[in-house]
Design a protein around this motif. Sequence first.
Motif, PDB file in Angstrom:
ATOM      1  N   UNK A 143      73.484 -21.700 -26.251  1.00 30.40           N
ATOM      2  CA  UNK A 143      74.715 -22.023 -26.983  1.00 30.40           C
ATOM      3  C   UNK A 143      74.861 -23.524 -27.127  1.00 30.40           C
ATOM      4  N   UNK A 144      75.388 -23.950 -28.277  1.00 33.32           N
ATOM      5  CA  UNK A 144      75.729 -25.361 -28.449  1.00 33.32           C
ATOM      6  C   UNK A 144      77.107 -25.552 -27.834  1.00 33.32           C
ATOM      7  N   UNK A 145      77.236 -26.517 -26.920  1.00 38.05           N
ATOM      8  CA  UNK A 145      78.517 -26.787 -26.277  1.00 38.05           C
ATOM      9  C   UNK A 145      78.744 -28.290 -26.234  1.00 38.05           C
ATOM     10  N   UNK A 146      80.022 -28.717 -26.150  1.00 41.22           N
ATOM     11  CA  UNK A 146      80.265 -30.149 -25.934  1.00 41.22           C
ATOM     12  C   UNK A 146      79.605 -30.592 -24.628  1.00 41.22           C
ATOM     13  N   UNK A 147      78.998 -31.762 -24.661  1.00 40.11           N
ATOM     14  CA  UNK A 147      78.250 -32.291 -23.518  1.00 40.11           C
ATOM     15  C   UNK A 147      79.067 -32.284 -22.224  1.00 40.11           C
ATOM     16  N   UNK A 148      80.381 -32.562 -22.334  1.00 42.14           N
ATOM     17  CA  UNK A 148      81.271 -32.612 -21.168  1.00 42.14           C
ATOM     18  C   UNK A 148      81.370 -31.269 -20.440  1.00 42.14           C
ATOM     19  N   UNK A 149      81.162 -30.163 -21.171  1.00 41.45           N
ATOM     20  CA  UNK A 149      81.297 -28.833 -20.565  1.00 41.45           C
ATOM     21  C   UNK A 149      80.007 -28.360 -19.900  1.00 41.45           C
ATOM     22  N   UNK A 150      78.954 -29.179 -20.008  1.00 41.46           N
ATOM     23  CA  UNK A 150      77.663 -28.769 -19.466  1.00 41.46           C
ATOM     24  C   UNK A 150      77.291 -29.589 -18.232  1.00 41.46           C
ATOM     25  N   UNK A 151      76.374 -29.038 -17.461  1.00 38.80           N
ATOM     26  CA  UNK A 151      75.870 -29.691 -16.269  1.00 38.80           C
ATOM     27  C   UNK A 151      74.473 -30.188 -16.597  1.00 38.80           C
ATOM     28  N   UNK A 152      74.176 -31.451 -16.283  1.00 40.01           N
ATOM     29  CA  UNK A 152      72.861 -32.002 -16.605  1.00 40.01           C
ATOM     30  C   UNK A 152      71.970 -31.954 -15.367  1.00 40.01           C
ATOM     31  N   UNK A 153      70.788 -31.391 -15.530  1.00 34.35           N
ATOM     32  CA  UNK A 153      69.793 -31.357 -14.460  1.00 34.35           C
ATOM     33  C   UNK A 153      68.644 -32.244 -14.940  1.00 34.35           C
ATOM     34  N   UNK A 154      68.196 -33.146 -14.058  1.00 36.06           N
ATOM     35  CA  UNK A 154      67.227 -34.163 -14.473  1.00 36.06           C
ATOM     36  C   UNK A 154      65.970 -34.125 -13.624  1.00 36.06           C
ATOM     37  N   UNK A 155      64.831 -34.277 -14.296  1.00 35.04           N
ATOM     38  CA  UNK A 155      63.577 -34.522 -13.588  1.00 35.04           C
ATOM     39  C   UNK A 155      63.376 -36.028 -13.675  1.00 35.04           C
ATOM     40  N   UNK A 156      63.486 -36.712 -12.540  1.00 37.22           N
ATOM     41  CA  UNK A 156      63.409 -38.171 -12.522  1.00 37.22           C
ATOM     42  C   UNK A 156      61.961 -38.628 -12.723  1.00 37.22           C
ATOM     43  N   UNK A 171      59.637 -28.866 -17.324  1.00 35.85           N
ATOM     44  CA  UNK A 171      58.178 -28.853 -17.157  1.00 35.85           C
ATOM     45  C   UNK A 171      57.732 -29.099 -15.720  1.00 35.85           C
ATOM     46  N   UNK A 172      58.441 -28.500 -14.755  1.00 37.20           N
ATOM     47  CA  UNK A 172      58.040 -28.605 -13.345  1.00 37.20           C
ATOM     48  C   UNK A 172      58.696 -27.486 -12.548  1.00 37.20           C
ATOM     49  N   UNK A 173      58.213 -27.280 -11.321  1.00 33.90           N
ATOM     50  CA  UNK A 173      58.810 -26.284 -10.445  1.00 33.90           C
ATOM     51  C   UNK A 173      60.205 -26.755 -10.018  1.00 33.90           C
ATOM     52  N   UNK A 174      61.135 -25.821  -9.927  1.00 31.40           N
ATOM     53  CA  UNK A 174      62.501 -26.163  -9.502  1.00 31.40           C
ATOM     54  C   UNK A 174      62.679 -25.702  -8.058  1.00 31.40           C
ATOM     55  N   UNK A 175      62.874 -26.653  -7.122  1.00 28.85           N
ATOM     56  CA  UNK A 175      63.060 -26.253  -5.722  1.00 28.85           C
ATOM     57  C   UNK A 175      64.355 -25.462  -5.525  1.00 28.85           C
ATOM     58  N   UNK A 176      64.378 -24.571  -4.546  1.00 22.88           N
ATOM     59  CA  UNK A 176      65.543 -23.740  -4.268  1.00 22.88           C
ATOM     60  C   UNK A 176      66.787 -24.597  -3.961  1.00 22.88           C
ATOM     61  N   UNK A 177      66.578 -25.792  -3.341  1.00 24.09           N
ATOM     62  CA  UNK A 177      67.712 -26.668  -3.006  1.00 24.09           C
ATOM     63  C   UNK A 177      68.477 -27.081  -4.265  1.00 24.09           C
ATOM     64  N   UNK A 178      67.748 -27.234  -5.370  1.00 24.54           N
ATOM     65  CA  UNK A 178      68.401 -27.633  -6.623  1.00 24.54           C
ATOM     66  C   UNK A 178      69.351 -26.534  -7.088  1.00 24.54           C
ATOM     67  N   UNK A 179      68.880 -25.269  -7.027  1.00 25.47           N
ATOM     68  CA  UNK A 179      69.746 -24.149  -7.402  1.00 25.47           C
ATOM     69  C   UNK A 179      70.952 -24.063  -6.467  1.00 25.47           C
TER      70      UNK A 179
END
Length: 85
Positions: A14-27, A68-76
């Motif tokens: 879904x397209x949503x306003x950026x403020x309503x979403x949570x950003x997850x980042x691969x540093x 494009x990487x594995x997501x550790x359980x701690x992130x969830x």
Amino acid sequence: MKKIPMRKCVATQEQCPKKELLRIVKTPQGTVEVDLTGKLNGRGAYLKRDAAALELAIKRQSLKRALECEIPEEVYARIREVLGE
């Protein structure tokens, strides 16, 4: 009138306003973090601030694909914490 930045949720598409979403980042260091400021460097993926969207993302491995990487359980676990607040 100011333009509202829109982003797509990786789980629900879904397209949503950026403020309503949570950003997850691969540093650039290769770690995956929940970005509450929206300003961390790295590849970002947006997730609706909703437990159902999170479960869908886990089931479909949407975050893994988007970042494009594995997501550790701690992130969830951290995302669940943020959603619970």
